[in-house]
Design a protein around this motif. Sequence first.
Motif, PDB file in Angstrom:
ATOM      1  N   PRO A 189       4.839  -4.127   4.132  1.00  0.00           N
ATOM      2  CA  PRO A 189       5.240  -5.102   3.206  1.00  0.00           C
ATOM      3  C   PRO A 189       4.419  -6.154   2.686  1.00  0.00           C
ATOM      4  O   PRO A 189       3.188  -6.278   3.228  1.00  0.00           O
ATOM      5  N   VAL A 190       4.336  -6.582   1.455  1.00  0.00           N
ATOM      6  CA  VAL A 190       3.615  -7.770   1.005  1.00  0.00           C
ATOM      7  C   VAL A 190       3.983  -9.036   1.485  1.00  0.00           C
ATOM      8  O   VAL A 190       5.354  -9.508   1.645  1.00  0.00           O
ATOM      9  N   GLU A 191       2.936  -9.489   2.254  1.00  0.00           N
ATOM     10  CA  GLU A 191       3.324 -10.815   2.762  1.00  0.00           C
ATOM     11  C   GLU A 191       2.728 -11.958   2.149  1.00  0.00           C
ATOM     12  O   GLU A 191       2.006 -11.773   1.182  1.00  0.00           O
ATOM     13  N   SER A 192       2.973 -13.351   2.398  1.00  0.00           N
ATOM     14  CA  SER A 192       2.475 -14.551   1.779  1.00  0.00           C
ATOM     15  C   SER A 192       0.868 -14.489   1.728  1.00  0.00           C
ATOM     16  O   SER A 192       0.269 -15.327   1.136  1.00  0.00           O
ATOM     17  N   ASP A 193       0.395 -13.951   3.345  1.00  0.00           N
ATOM     18  CA  ASP A 193      -0.901 -13.746   3.328  1.00  0.00           C
ATOM     19  C   ASP A 193      -1.633 -12.588   2.867  1.00  0.00           C
ATOM     20  O   ASP A 193      -2.897 -12.282   3.363  1.00  0.00           O
ATOM     21  N   THR A 194      -0.974 -11.687   2.139  1.00  0.00           N
ATOM     22  CA  THR A 194      -1.523 -10.575   1.700  1.00  0.00           C
ATOM     23  C   THR A 194      -2.671 -10.828   0.651  1.00  0.00           C
ATOM     24  O   THR A 194      -2.252 -11.366  -0.424  1.00  0.00           O
ATOM     25  N   PRO A 195      -3.885 -10.417   0.808  1.00  0.00           N
ATOM     26  CA  PRO A 195      -4.862 -10.632  -0.175  1.00  0.00           C
ATOM     27  C   PRO A 195      -4.693  -9.632  -1.354  1.00  0.00           C
ATOM     28  O   PRO A 195      -4.415  -8.203  -1.321  1.00  0.00           O
ATOM     29  N   PHE A 196      -4.769 -10.311  -2.390  1.00  0.00           N
ATOM     30  CA  PHE A 196      -4.832  -9.420  -3.694  1.00  0.00           C
ATOM     31  C   PHE A 196      -6.177  -9.733  -4.481  1.00  0.00           C
ATOM     32  O   PHE A 196      -6.740 -10.814  -4.651  1.00  0.00           O
ATOM     33  N   GLU A 197      -6.701  -8.742  -5.323  1.00  0.00           N
ATOM     34  CA  GLU A 197      -7.695  -8.726  -6.224  1.00  0.00           C
ATOM     35  C   GLU A 197      -7.081  -9.546  -7.416  1.00  0.00           C
ATOM     36  O   GLU A 197      -6.011  -9.198  -7.931  1.00  0.00           O
ATOM     37  N   ILE A 198      -7.962 -10.933  -7.755  1.00  0.00           N
ATOM     38  CA  ILE A 198      -7.085 -11.493  -8.788  1.00  0.00           C
ATOM     39  C   ILE A 198      -7.874 -11.688 -10.138  1.00  0.00           C
ATOM     40  O   ILE A 198      -7.572 -12.577 -10.888  1.00  0.00           O
ATOM     41  N   ARG A 210      -5.155  -6.024   3.065  1.00  0.00           N
ATOM     42  CA  ARG A 210      -5.261  -6.221   1.631  1.00  0.00           C
ATOM     43  C   ARG A 210      -4.076  -5.388   0.897  1.00  0.00           C
ATOM     44  O   ARG A 210      -3.777  -4.457   1.627  1.00  0.00           O
ATOM     45  N   ALA A 211      -3.654  -5.708  -0.143  1.00  0.00           N
ATOM     46  CA  ALA A 211      -2.980  -4.941  -1.219  1.00  0.00           C
ATOM     47  C   ALA A 211      -3.768  -3.840  -1.782  1.00  0.00           C
ATOM     48  O   ALA A 211      -4.934  -4.064  -1.838  1.00  0.00           O
ATOM     49  N   GLU A 212      -3.191  -2.698  -1.871  1.00  0.00           N
ATOM     50  CA  GLU A 212      -3.637  -1.547  -2.283  1.00  0.00           C
ATOM     51  C   GLU A 212      -3.424  -1.609  -3.908  1.00  0.00           C
ATOM     52  O   GLU A 212      -2.330  -1.289  -4.122  1.00  0.00           O
ATOM     53  N   GLY A 213      -4.599  -1.509  -4.759  1.00  0.00           N
ATOM     54  CA  GLY A 213      -4.107  -1.391  -6.173  1.00  0.00           C
ATOM     55  C   GLY A 213      -3.772  -0.116  -6.558  1.00  0.00           C
ATOM     56  O   GLY A 213      -4.195   0.996  -6.107  1.00  0.00           O
ATOM     57  N   ALA A 214      -3.268   0.150  -7.584  1.00  0.00           N
ATOM     58  CA  ALA A 214      -2.637   1.381  -8.344  1.00  0.00           C
ATOM     59  C   ALA A 214      -2.674   1.398  -9.814  1.00  0.00           C
ATOM     60  O   ALA A 214      -2.349   0.194 -10.447  1.00  0.00           O
ATOM     61  N   ASP A 247       0.961  -1.074  -0.159  1.00  0.00           N
ATOM     62  CA  ASP A 247      -0.172  -0.106   0.097  1.00  0.00           C
ATOM     63  C   ASP A 247       0.853   1.383  -0.051  1.00  0.00           C
ATOM     64  O   ASP A 247       2.096   1.114  -0.032  1.00  0.00           O
ATOM     65  N   ARG A 248       0.247   2.326   0.097  1.00  0.00           N
ATOM     66  CA  ARG A 248       1.048   3.704  -0.035  1.00  0.00           C
ATOM     67  C   ARG A 248       1.771   3.867   1.175  1.00  0.00           C
ATOM     68  O   ARG A 248       2.703   4.567   1.261  1.00  0.00           O
TER      69      ARG A 248
END
Length: 490
Positions: A80-89, A243-247, A75-76
């Motif tokens: 950090p990105v982790e192995s359990d970070t949710p992403f829109e797929i 979650r991850a923040e998209g950009a 995110d902004r």
Amino acid sequence: MGKKTVIALVAGVVAGLAGLGVMPREPRLTEQTTGDADLAAATRAAVDDPGGYRGLAVALIDDGQIRTAGLGDRDRAGNPVESDTPFEIGSVPKVLTGMLLAHQAGVGAVRPDDTLGATWPTVTGAAREATLAELASHRSGLPRVVLSSVTDWARLFWANFAAGNPYAGQDVDRVRAAANDQTPGDGRGEVSYSNLGMAVLGQALAADAGLGYPELLDRELLTPLGMTATTQVTGSDALPAERAEGATGSGRTPDPWTGTGYAAAGIGYWSTVEDLARLVAATAVGTAPGADARDPRFDDTERRRVGYGWFTTRYGDREITWHNGATSGFHSYVGFDRATGQGVVVLGNTDRGVEPIGLRLLDVPREQAGDASPGRPALIGIGIAVLFTFIGGLSLLGTALRTASDRLTVLSGAVWALVYPALGHQLGDWSAVPGWLWPLGLAASGAGLALAAYRWRHLPVNGAPRPWLRVAATAGSLAVATTLTAALLA
């Protein structure tokens, strides 16, 4: 040097300097790393240019062993990105829908050559004759999506260029109505990618089972595979925690894609590399429910065939079975080589493609893996960035310098001198255009505004031969500018 020139230059310099603080900055993959260090290093080596990425989550499967790594920021804020970070797929769940068909056929609930109408009787139009196998392999002749009204077209246009949700309001009833209105085209029997076709397939299987699509998928695939982090989100108030923040390429945070009717095509689904690695590992070895959906059944191109949801592409003497996904601010890729037992998952939280990274991690030669694609054609993103950044200020300068100008014309130009740079900032692809160009455009706007203010008291209110036409044009211009500004701020 005249007084007007000095005022314009000073105002331009001040506006340009102010613009430096808020100029657009492309997302960029930072050095932050979590998880398996060797995998993280291999992933960085597979990335041609860190510009355009923010964070990556990666899983590598080798002989059933799963390694994961996170790179960059989720995110902004720099978390950090982790192995359990949710992403829109994005479209990756299409393979789940294909596997759901293969599984339901395996237990005798349906047959691949059953028609859509027989499986979902409320579909009564010509599309009811398409078979489940045709829908699962993109051979039904149905279009990619259905745009049945001016509102649909406007929503799609704005979503593509303003990072909105093109599937807003597309519930199950809308999808069924769209299917009822469609007649499979002359391309029936040929592979032509269709979100609508996959959506109605999933909804048909769910209707046949007497469940909603998410419930059927959970029961038959996700729960048996232990994919507890793969969930459907139906609204922005239910997004996964941490979650991850998209950009986008401009750094803008896009709206999540939600629309229950298109769930079976992947809309609204979030997952993690851990969950998707379980899917890839089990599918590669054939233990996942409906794993034979991976088997290529129909030709697409000379190098590519399709099964139920899964594509298989030949790279030299190797075959990779795969699917990808993309939304306004995310990209995803899952793939495996059945011959070697290797598999990969790559998730990114920008609109920059991740497919080449996945292929390179599967040891596909660099020249065959290709390059990462931007979220939309590069020339469009570049054109929007450059044109919108400069056109407002330069146009206002021309208007303010004209002897025959008037206050209404200057007012409209002054508003657009602010709106156009805002549009360029938010909609341009600043991973392809240097961000320092934007303050230069703002300098032009500042100079134009200063010059317009200097001349204001000497201008007539309305100098047009037809005053009513000038009033109407100004009102319309201001209304459009207000609407676009409100949409950007929404």
